[in-house]
Design a protein around this motif. Structure first.
Motif, mmCIF file in Angstrom:
data_model
loop_
_atom_site.group_PDB
_atom_site.id
_atom_site.type_symbol
_atom_site.label_atom_id
_atom_site.label_comp_id
_atom_site.label_asym_id
_atom_site.label_seq_id
_atom_site.Cartn_x
_atom_site.Cartn_y
_atom_site.Cartn_z
ATOM 1 N N ALA A 156 6.602 -6.628 -40.570
ATOM 2 C CA ALA A 156 8.025 -6.959 -41.291
ATOM 3 C C ALA A 156 8.429 -8.440 -41.515
ATOM 4 O O ALA A 156 8.810 -8.609 -42.589
ATOM 5 N N LEU A 157 7.940 -9.518 -40.636
ATOM 6 C CA LEU A 157 8.165 -10.769 -40.948
ATOM 7 C C LEU A 157 7.192 -11.194 -42.119
ATOM 8 O O LEU A 157 7.663 -12.180 -42.572
ATOM 9 N N SER A 158 5.960 -10.547 -42.139
ATOM 10 C CA SER A 158 5.340 -11.044 -42.981
ATOM 11 C C SER A 158 5.645 -10.437 -44.220
ATOM 12 O O SER A 158 5.583 -11.318 -45.579
ATOM 13 N N ALA A 159 6.216 -9.503 -44.475
ATOM 14 C CA ALA A 159 6.848 -8.775 -45.742
ATOM 15 C C ALA A 159 8.017 -9.649 -46.294
ATOM 16 O O ALA A 159 7.960 -10.122 -47.170
ATOM 17 N N ILE A 160 8.762 -10.258 -45.169
ATOM 18 C CA ILE A 160 9.959 -10.972 -45.750
ATOM 19 C C ILE A 160 9.517 -12.307 -46.109
ATOM 20 O O ILE A 160 10.074 -12.817 -47.222
ATOM 21 N N ARG A 161 8.340 -12.763 -45.442
ATOM 22 C CA ARG A 161 7.793 -14.096 -45.980
ATOM 23 C C ARG A 161 7.440 -14.016 -47.308
ATOM 24 O O ARG A 161 7.416 -14.899 -48.316
ATOM 25 N N VAL A 162 6.466 -13.032 -47.564
ATOM 26 C CA VAL A 162 5.545 -12.666 -48.891
ATOM 27 C C VAL A 162 6.795 -12.153 -50.073
ATOM 28 O O VAL A 162 7.051 -12.839 -51.294
ATOM 29 N N ARG A 163 7.514 -11.188 -49.923
ATOM 30 C CA ARG A 163 8.330 -10.578 -50.822
ATOM 31 C C ARG A 163 9.502 -11.117 -51.310
ATOM 32 O O ARG A 163 9.885 -10.997 -52.073
ATOM 33 N N ALA A 164 10.347 -11.901 -50.098
ATOM 34 C CA ALA A 164 11.418 -12.537 -50.197
ATOM 35 C C ALA A 164 11.256 -13.978 -50.422
ATOM 36 O O ALA A 164 12.363 -14.659 -50.335
ATOM 37 N N ARG A 165 10.042 -14.246 -49.930
ATOM 38 C CA ARG A 165 9.833 -15.930 -50.052
ATOM 39 C C ARG A 165 10.603 -16.711 -49.075
ATOM 40 O O ARG A 165 11.119 -17.633 -49.312
ATOM 41 N N TYR A 166 10.838 -16.110 -47.938
ATOM 42 C CA TYR A 166 11.501 -16.679 -46.674
ATOM 43 C C TYR A 166 10.866 -17.415 -45.887
ATOM 44 O O TYR A 166 9.677 -16.696 -45.457
ATOM 45 N N GLN A 167 11.056 -18.413 -45.384
ATOM 46 C CA GLN A 167 10.329 -19.169 -44.363
ATOM 47 C C GLN A 167 11.558 -19.966 -43.669
ATOM 48 O O GLN A 167 12.342 -20.673 -44.270
ATOM 49 N N PRO A 168 11.566 -19.830 -42.309
ATOM 50 C CA PRO A 168 12.720 -20.301 -41.494
ATOM 51 C C PRO A 168 12.599 -21.825 -41.700
ATOM 52 O O PRO A 168 11.370 -22.281 -41.555
ATOM 53 N N PRO A 169 13.792 -22.637 -41.767
ATOM 54 C CA PRO A 169 13.668 -24.001 -41.590
ATOM 55 C C PRO A 169 13.031 -24.732 -40.167
ATOM 56 O O PRO A 169 13.166 -24.078 -39.283
ATOM 57 N N ARG A 170 12.573 -25.630 -40.392
ATOM 58 C CA ARG A 170 12.008 -26.237 -39.245
ATOM 59 C C ARG A 170 13.000 -26.293 -38.049
ATOM 60 O O ARG A 170 12.727 -26.422 -36.908
ATOM 61 N N ASN A 171 14.380 -26.466 -38.450
ATOM 62 C CA ASN A 171 15.298 -26.606 -37.141
ATOM 63 C C ASN A 171 16.000 -25.438 -36.862
ATOM 64 O O ASN A 171 16.981 -25.436 -36.175
ATOM 65 N N HIS A 172 15.365 -24.316 -37.278
ATOM 66 C CA HIS A 172 16.014 -23.101 -36.921
ATOM 67 C C HIS A 172 15.959 -22.836 -35.538
ATOM 68 O O HIS A 172 14.852 -22.917 -34.940
ATOM 69 N N PRO A 173 16.775 -22.341 -34.656
ATOM 70 C CA PRO A 173 16.490 -22.234 -33.286
ATOM 71 C C PRO A 173 15.657 -20.969 -33.072
ATOM 72 O O PRO A 173 15.118 -21.247 -31.707
ATOM 73 N N LEU A 174 15.295 -20.172 -33.753
ATOM 74 C CA LEU A 174 14.331 -18.886 -33.580
ATOM 75 C C LEU A 174 13.140 -19.316 -34.343
ATOM 76 O O LEU A 174 12.269 -18.357 -34.476
ATOM 77 N N LEU A 175 12.591 -20.722 -34.792
ATOM 78 C CA LEU A 175 11.447 -20.869 -35.308
ATOM 79 C C LEU A 175 10.385 -20.472 -34.520
ATOM 80 O O LEU A 175 9.282 -19.849 -34.669
ATOM 81 N N SER A 176 10.515 -20.748 -33.107
ATOM 82 C CA SER A 176 9.084 -20.614 -32.457
ATOM 83 C C SER A 176 9.167 -19.089 -32.226
ATOM 84 O O SER A 176 7.848 -18.606 -31.959
ATOM 85 N N TRP A 177 10.146 -18.375 -32.150
ATOM 86 C CA TRP A 177 10.166 -16.931 -31.845
ATOM 87 C C TRP A 177 9.156 -16.334 -33.079
ATOM 88 O O TRP A 177 8.541 -15.508 -32.912
ATOM 89 N N TRP A 178 9.779 -16.904 -34.357
ATOM 90 C CA TRP A 178 9.193 -16.358 -35.773
ATOM 91 C C TRP A 178 7.675 -16.646 -35.312
ATOM 92 O O TRP A 178 6.706 -15.746 -35.862
ATOM 93 N N GLU A 179 7.131 -17.986 -35.173
ATOM 94 C CA GLU A 179 5.668 -18.301 -35.164
ATOM 95 C C GLU A 179 4.993 -17.539 -34.161
ATOM 96 O O GLU A 179 3.888 -17.033 -34.561
ATOM 97 N N THR A 180 5.569 -17.158 -32.953
ATOM 98 C CA THR A 180 4.887 -16.337 -32.007
ATOM 99 C C THR A 180 4.702 -15.213 -32.478
ATOM 100 O O THR A 180 3.726 -14.471 -32.467
ATOM 101 N N ALA A 181 5.633 -14.444 -33.065
ATOM 102 C CA ALA A 181 5.824 -13.075 -33.532
ATOM 103 C C ALA A 181 4.749 -13.008 -34.792
ATOM 104 O O ALA A 181 4.181 -11.949 -35.008
ATOM 105 N N MET A 182 4.460 -13.973 -35.561
ATOM 106 C CA MET A 182 3.520 -14.049 -36.607
ATOM 107 C C MET A 182 2.112 -14.251 -36.315
ATOM 108 O O MET A 182 1.354 -14.051 -37.189
ATOM 109 N N LYS A 183 1.918 -14.373 -35.108
ATOM 110 C CA LYS A 183 0.435 -14.688 -34.497
ATOM 111 C C LYS A 183 -0.259 -13.354 -34.224
ATOM 112 O O LYS A 183 0.283 -12.330 -34.222
#
Length: 183
Positions: A156-183
């Motif tokens: 789901a996160l990969s689809a959001i990144r590719v299809r919607a071209r979304y990347q969380p900003p570096r200062n987003h409080p859930l960035l580490s959650w995103w990065e862990t989920a994308m591994k």
């Protein structure tokens, strides 16, 4: 995710992200408030969903389906004050969708879901009492509430990144959650 208001109004960017995930209905069902979209956003949104699908009707049909199921309600201006605020916000922000979303949220004291940095800054200045929710907050909440497995979440996160071209900003409080989920 704790939404303090009875309703949350989705801005276009969040709708696109949720739709791109392939889990649109599930995400909407998990949100602990009545989900609304302004008529202005809906009329713009249908065209964007069509482009996401590269077909003329699939995005439109799916959006109409979640509306018919009651997962999203379409709202429009109910007072001159809302319409006037919309005009004022549009003059400042130059974006009708965000302006309509914020005007309705402001007057009805509803939460807003958006990821647009400029819009968030504007809303915090104009209406600091309005709760702002991000795509990642909603997705994280959905994943926990629905007990989503890591492979489904990553897809789901990969689809959001590719299809919607979304990347969380570096200062987003859930960035580490995103990065862990994308591994």
């Amino acid at each position: 995710m704790n939404i303090k208001q009875s309703h949350i109004v989705l801005d276009t960017c969040c709708i696109l992200n949720f739709y791109a995930s392939g889990k649109f209905s599930g995400i909407l069902e998990a949100i602990p408030a009545q989900v609304a979209v302004t008529e202005v956003v809906r009329s713009q949104e249908l065209m964007t969903l069509q482009q996401l699908e590269n077909q003329e009707s699939e995005g439109t049909i799916y959006f109409d389906k979640v509306v018919k199921e009651g997962l999203i309600s379409i709202v429009d201006f109910e007072s001159e004050a809302e319409a006037e605020t919309f005009i004022n916000y549009t003059a400042q922000m130059k974006d009708e969708g965000e302006s309509a979303t914020f005007a309705i949220a402001f007057h009805r004291e509803w939460a807003v879901a958006t990821d647009d940095k400029r819009a968030i800054s504007f809303l915090k200045k104009e209406a600091p009492h309005i709760q702002i929710v991000s795509t990642l907050e909603a997705i994280e909440h959905w994943s926990k509430k629905s007990n989503i497995d890591s492979a489904t979440l990553k897809a789901a996160l990969s689809a959001i990144r590719v299809r919607a071209r979304y990347q969380p900003p570096r200062n987003h409080p859930l960035l580490s959650w995103w990065e862990t989920a994308m591994k």
